[in-house]
Enzyme design. Structure first.
Site, PDB file in Angstrom:
ATOM      1  N   LYS A   1       0.859  -1.189   0.000  1.00  0.00           N
ATOM      2  CA  LYS A   1       0.000   0.000   0.000  1.00  0.00           C
ATOM      3  C   LYS A   1       0.895   1.239   0.000  1.00  0.00           C
ATOM      4  O   LYS A   1       1.469   1.610   1.021  1.00  0.00           O
ATOM      5  CB  LYS A   1      -0.917   0.036   1.227  1.00  0.00           C
ATOM      6  CG  LYS A   1      -1.997   1.102   1.057  1.00  0.00           C
ATOM      7  CD  LYS A   1      -2.346   1.835   2.323  1.00  0.00           C
ATOM      8  CE  LYS A   1      -1.600   3.099   2.585  1.00  0.00           C
ATOM      9  NZ  LYS A   1      -1.724   4.202   1.640  1.00  0.00           N
TER      10      LYS A   1
ATOM     11  N   GLU B   1       9.431   1.852  11.160  1.00  0.00           N
ATOM     12  CA  GLU B   1      10.451   2.906  11.075  1.00  0.00           C
ATOM     13  C   GLU B   1       9.688   4.225  11.097  1.00  0.00           C
ATOM     14  O   GLU B   1       8.914   4.491  10.195  1.00  0.00           O
ATOM     15  CB  GLU B   1      11.278   2.731   9.797  1.00  0.00           C
ATOM     16  CG  GLU B   1      12.619   3.428   9.868  1.00  0.00           C
ATOM     17  CD  GLU B   1      12.520   4.913   9.672  1.00  0.00           C
ATOM     18  OE1 GLU B   1      12.609   5.658  10.679  1.00  0.00           O
ATOM     19  OE2 GLU B   1      12.337   5.347   8.530  1.00  0.00           O
TER      20      GLU B   1
ATOM     21  N   GLU C   1       8.843  16.085  15.880  1.00  0.00           N
ATOM     22  CA  GLU C   1       9.243  16.009  14.468  1.00  0.00           C
ATOM     23  C   GLU C   1       8.431  17.024  13.666  1.00  0.00           C
ATOM     24  O   GLU C   1       7.205  16.927  13.590  1.00  0.00           O
ATOM     25  CB  GLU C   1       8.999  14.585  13.936  1.00  0.00           C
ATOM     26  CG  GLU C   1       9.648  14.340  12.597  1.00  0.00           C
ATOM     27  CD  GLU C   1       9.455  12.925  12.074  1.00  0.00           C
ATOM     28  OE1 GLU C   1       8.358  12.368  12.251  1.00  0.00           O
ATOM     29  OE2 GLU C   1      10.401  12.376  11.477  1.00  0.00           O
TER      30      GLU C   1
ATOM     31  N   ASN D   1       4.937   8.230  13.832  1.00  0.00           N
ATOM     32  CA  ASN D   1       4.959   7.502  15.090  1.00  0.00           C
ATOM     33  C   ASN D   1       3.544   7.107  15.512  1.00  0.00           C
ATOM     34  O   ASN D   1       3.292   5.980  15.958  1.00  0.00           O
ATOM     35  CB  ASN D   1       5.610   8.407  16.140  1.00  0.00           C
ATOM     36  CG  ASN D   1       5.828   7.703  17.439  1.00  0.00           C
ATOM     37  OD1 ASN D   1       4.890   7.533  18.192  1.00  0.00           O
ATOM     38  ND2 ASN D   1       7.048   7.269  17.693  1.00  0.00           N
TER      39      ASN D   1
ATOM     40  N   GLY E   1       6.579   5.481   8.462  1.00  0.00           N
ATOM     41  CA  GLY E   1       5.676   6.629   8.498  1.00  0.00           C
ATOM     42  C   GLY E   1       5.708   7.287   9.859  1.00  0.00           C
ATOM     43  O   GLY E   1       6.737   7.267  10.545  1.00  0.00           O
TER      44      GLY E   1
ATOM     45  N   CYS F   1      13.305  11.221   7.066  1.00  0.00           N
ATOM     46  CA  CYS F   1      13.226  10.803   8.475  1.00  0.00           C
ATOM     47  C   CYS F   1      14.565  11.031   9.157  1.00  0.00           C
ATOM     48  O   CYS F   1      14.637  11.130  10.381  1.00  0.00           O
ATOM     49  CB  CYS F   1      12.767   9.368   8.611  1.00  0.00           C
ATOM     50  SG  CYS F   1      13.538   8.270   7.454  1.00  0.00           S
TER      51      CYS F   1
ATOM     52  N   GLY G   1       2.264   4.304  13.293  1.00  0.00           N
ATOM     53  CA  GLY G   1       3.072   3.106  13.572  1.00  0.00           C
ATOM     54  C   GLY G   1       2.678   2.436  14.878  1.00  0.00           C
ATOM     55  O   GLY G   1       2.547   1.211  14.949  1.00  0.00           O
TER      56      GLY G   1
HETATM   57  P1  NDP Z   1       1.462   8.506   7.991  1.00  0.00           P
HETATM   58  O1  NDP Z   1       2.080   7.730   9.065  1.00  0.00           O
HETATM   59  O2  NDP Z   1       0.077   8.975   8.156  1.00  0.00           O
HETATM   60  O3  NDP Z   1       1.479   7.652   6.629  1.00  0.00           O
HETATM   61  C1  NDP Z   1       2.409   6.653   6.308  1.00  0.00           C
HETATM   62  C2  NDP Z   1       1.695   5.512   5.575  1.00  0.00           C
HETATM   63  O4  NDP Z   1       0.785   4.876   6.471  1.00  0.00           O
HETATM   64  C3  NDP Z   1       0.841   5.995   4.398  1.00  0.00           C
HETATM   65  O5  NDP Z   1       0.863   5.035   3.377  1.00  0.00           O
HETATM   66  C4  NDP Z   1      -0.527   6.103   5.023  1.00  0.00           C
HETATM   67  O6  NDP Z   1      -1.574   6.055   4.098  1.00  0.00           O
HETATM   68  C5  NDP Z   1      -0.519   4.878   5.916  1.00  0.00           C
HETATM   69  N1  NDP Z   1      -1.513   4.909   6.981  1.00  0.00           N
HETATM   70  C6  NDP Z   1      -2.109   5.983   7.539  1.00  0.00           C
HETATM   71  N2  NDP Z   1      -2.997   5.595   8.488  1.00  0.00           N
HETATM   72  C7  NDP Z   1      -2.960   4.240   8.533  1.00  0.00           C
HETATM   73  C8  NDP Z   1      -3.649   3.257   9.291  1.00  0.00           C
HETATM   74  N3  NDP Z   1      -4.542   3.591  10.218  1.00  0.00           N
HETATM   75  N4  NDP Z   1      -3.364   1.959   9.077  1.00  0.00           N
HETATM   76  C9  NDP Z   1      -2.448   1.596   8.171  1.00  0.00           C
HETATM   77  N5  NDP Z   1      -1.777   2.493   7.390  1.00  0.00           N
HETATM   78  C10 NDP Z   1      -2.013   3.797   7.580  1.00  0.00           C
HETATM   79  O7  NDP Z   1       2.398   9.705   7.663  1.00  0.00           O
HETATM   80  P2  NDP Z   1       2.031  11.009   6.828  1.00  0.00           P
HETATM   81  O8  NDP Z   1       2.421  10.754   5.446  1.00  0.00           O
HETATM   82  O9  NDP Z   1       0.630  11.455   7.046  1.00  0.00           O
HETATM   83  O10 NDP Z   1       2.979  12.059   7.501  1.00  0.00           O
HETATM   84  C11 NDP Z   1       2.674  12.578   8.782  1.00  0.00           C
HETATM   85  C12 NDP Z   1       3.940  12.752   9.589  1.00  0.00           C
HETATM   86  O11 NDP Z   1       4.576  11.498   9.767  1.00  0.00           O
HETATM   87  C13 NDP Z   1       5.017  13.598   8.939  1.00  0.00           C
HETATM   88  O12 NDP Z   1       4.790  14.952   9.105  1.00  0.00           O
HETATM   89  C14 NDP Z   1       6.231  13.092   9.647  1.00  0.00           C
HETATM   90  O13 NDP Z   1       6.338  13.682  10.898  1.00  0.00           O
HETATM   91  C15 NDP Z   1       5.962  11.620   9.792  1.00  0.00           C
HETATM   92  N6  NDP Z   1       6.544  10.815   8.696  1.00  0.00           N
HETATM   93  C16 NDP Z   1       7.685  10.110   8.907  1.00  0.00           C
HETATM   94  C17 NDP Z   1       8.245   9.422   7.869  1.00  0.00           C
HETATM   95  C18 NDP Z   1       9.484   8.655   8.027  1.00  0.00           C
HETATM   96  O14 NDP Z   1      10.263   8.587   7.096  1.00  0.00           O
HETATM   97  N7  NDP Z   1       9.683   8.008   9.138  1.00  0.00           N
HETATM   98  C19 NDP Z   1       7.688   9.426   6.527  1.00  0.00           C
HETATM   99  C20 NDP Z   1       6.475  10.161   6.422  1.00  0.00           C
HETATM  100  C21 NDP Z   1       5.936  10.818   7.478  1.00  0.00           C
HETATM  101  P3  NDP Z   1      -2.174   7.380   3.414  1.00  0.00           P
HETATM  102  O15 NDP Z   1      -1.292   8.508   3.777  1.00  0.00           O
HETATM  103  O16 NDP Z   1      -2.168   7.058   1.982  1.00  0.00           O
HETATM  104  O17 NDP Z   1      -3.562   7.528   3.964  1.00  0.00           O
END
Ligand code: NDP
Length: 517
Positions: free
Chosen positions: A172, A247, A382, A227, A225, A281, A230
């Site tokens: 996904k 991560e 963050e 915290n 994604g 990140c 996750g």
């Molecule tokens: P998210 O954690 O929301 O998204 C990461 C992934 O998880 C996306 O594919 C998202 O889908 C998916 N996701 C969201 N909700 C769920 C759920 N309930 N169950 C399963 N999967 C889910 O990060 P964001 O992109 O919204 O970014 C928000 C913040 O997260 C950033 O501002 C940053 O602080 C942090 N971040 C950290 C990253 C890293 O590299 N560690 C990368 C990106 C973000 P979708 O978005 O398509 O709905």
């Protein structure tokens, strides 16, 4: 362009028939649409993956690897095209987009090599005429959930080791970057990966991501994604006793000591704080500087920041592209207001850029705060944008303590010419990645990637460490003695060990020596 699902080797619309636009953050233009899937689409993909995995696991690993070699060559051939789509879809500057595709290429060749390794252990048995070894076996169907900031690299870190190890993948991708996902699926298709081994289901996290996490036939989840998301995934996986690798970002710092090469430190800080507009990140969001060189470093940083051209990442002269979307722009700006209210001193930036062409996209000025205290929110949370906080320290020990006093533990860096300080920092910085005389970014794919505390849950992407996420260990004992030999009990008396040490104390008997199950 329309990003479809890729299920069982076929391109298909979602069951919902709904779509969402894909927006170029550099100019706000719609560059495509993405199909929005339902739980039923996820079930269909998992069914296909489950069936395909049974066959795929029987293909010898070196042959599985051949597909990855082809994927590597195809990525190489298409590098420039992919980099341009990547820049248009998520905004990072073209030079960095090329670097990201290169990461995928490197990962393909590295993991293809694993097809001829995937090492287990052979070890002596404690019994005569008995052989002992451990082998890696695939977990089955794995679910991959990725963010938009590295739309292709993170997918390759996760899917390539999964596939070479004999798993099938349901991926996904982030809603913002489905076009890159489509490109990677096309490459797998062209490379001849059997249908069903790699599947893409587009859609939102709460619908598609959740369905993947909850599906009983998905045996492992690998997530990158936020915290917050996750943690939620880990809770669900805990309840389901499902393997999960997380991560979740960082609050990374560069330490600059009074003996540092300040020119080099400024270059390293600039690259790791403002590259990808601070949306890695591993981005540096804190500088912890020795008080003796604080003023000089700030002056040099301010000078160097003037050279950062902000704009559309397709322009080769641009150094800082847009941030991902309007929500991110607002979040960053809010943090800047919080920083000011907390008493941090704004030295540069601190504004949304909306002059001329920039008004069409989502641009934030590279921002520098100073006199930031460790307990301020901008020093702990963050921000995921081009906002850098300078903090003062009087010694190496204090700098390390400040570095470690956050909830995250991904990456840290120190600039020093003193080898003793460098080694102390390597030992005491509580992060998964440590750089000496470089910024906080720049991980290479053959080393483990991940971190401590709020960054992860003990697993790693990349390197051979990633194989631990996508394989189970199987211990195999081959007894060629022709008789029943009981471990821990039937020890050879000639070995010098007591055959039944318990009997000396008069407590021998079934159940006393026991032995492991
Ligand atoms: P998210 O954690 O929301 O998204 C990461 C992934 O998880 C996306 O594919 C998202 O889908 C998916 N996701 C969201 N909700 C769920 C759920 N309930 N169950 C399963 N999967 C889910 O990060 P964001 O992109 O919204 O970014 C928000 C913040 O997260 C950033 O501002 C940053 O602080 C942090 N971040 C950290 C990253 C890293 O590299 N560690 C990368 C990106 C973000 P979708 O978005 O398509 O709905």
């Amino acid at each position: 362009m329309k990003a479809l699902n890729y299920i069982n080797g076929a391109w298909c619309e979602s069951k919902s028939g709904m779509t969402a636009p894909v927006i170029n953050p550099a100019d706000g233009k719609t560059i495509g649409h993405v199909t929005l899937s339902t739980e039923e689409d996820v079930r269909q993909a998992v069914r296909a993956a489950k069936a395909a995995q049974k066959e795929w696991a029987l293909v010898p690993a070196p042959q599985r690897a051949e597909v990855l070699y082809k994927v590597g060559f195809l990525l190489k051939e298409k590098k420039e095209r992919l980099a341009r789509i990547l820049t248009m879809e998520m905004g990072k500057v073209i030079e960095e987009a090329r670097g990201e595709v290169q990461e995928g290429i490197d990962m393909a060749f590295y993991m293809a090599g694993e097809g001829r390794r995937l090492f287990g252990e052979t070890t002596p048995s404690e019994l005569k005429d008995k052989f002992a070894m451990s082998v890696r076996v695939p977990v089955g169907v794995v679910g991959i959930i990725t963010p938009w900031n590295f739309p292709i690299a993170i997918a390759t870190w996760k899917s390539f080791p999964a596939i070479v190890a004999g798993n099938a993948v349901v991926w996904k991708p982030a809603s913002e970057t489905p076009l890159m996902a489509q490109e990677l699926a096309k490459i797998f298709e062209e490379a001849g990966l059997p249908k069903g081994v790699f599947n893409v289901v587009n859609g939102t996290g709460p619908t598609v991501g959740s369905a993947l996490v909850e599906h009983p036939d998905v045996r492992a989840i690998s997530f990158t994604g936020s915290n917050e998301v996750g943690r939620g995934i880990a809770e669900k996986c805990g309840r389901l006793l499902k393997k999960v690798s997380l991560e979740m970002g960082g609050k990374n710092a560069v330490i600059v000591m009074d003996d540092a090469d300040l020119s080099l430190a400024v270059e390293g800080i600039l690259w790791s704080a403002f590259g990808t507009s601070g949306q890695r990140c591993t981005s540096c969001s804190r500088v912890i500087v020795h008080e003796k060189v604080k003023e000089e470093l700030e002056e040099r940083l301010l000078e160097a920041m003037k050279t950062l051209k902000v704009g559309n990442g397709l322009d080769e002269t641009v150094k800082v592209g847009p941030v991902i979307n309007e929500a991110a722009l607002k979040k960053i700006h809010e943090y800047v207001q919080i920083g000011k209210a907390e008493g941090a001193r704004l030295l540069a930036g601190g504004e949304i850029l909306a002059e001329g062409e920039l008004a069409k996209g989502f641009y934030y000025a590279p921002t520098l705060f100073t006199d930031v205290k460790p307990d301020m929110r901008i020093a702990k949370e963050e921000i995921f944008g081009p906002v850098l906080s300078v903090m003062r320290a009087g010694s190496l020990e204090e700098a390390i303590a400040i570095n470690n006093a956050v909830d995250y533990g991904l990456s840290s860096a120190i600039f020093t010419r003193d080898v003793n300080r460098a080694f102390r920092a390597m030992r005491d910085l509580d992060t998964g990645i440590v750089y000496i005389n470089a910024g906080t970014t720049g991980a290479e794919i053959h080393l483990p990637f991940g971190g401590t505390k709020g960054t992860g849950n003990g697993h790693r992407d990349s390197g051979t460490a990633s194989l631990d996420v996508f394989t189970e260990w199987r211990s195999v004992y081959v007894d060629f003695s022709g008789k029943l030999q009981r471990a821990q009990i039937d020890i050879d008396p000639e070995s010098g060990r007591e055959e039944n040490p318990g009997s000396a104390q008069g407590d021998a008997g079934i159940g006393k020596e026991g032995g492991k199950a």
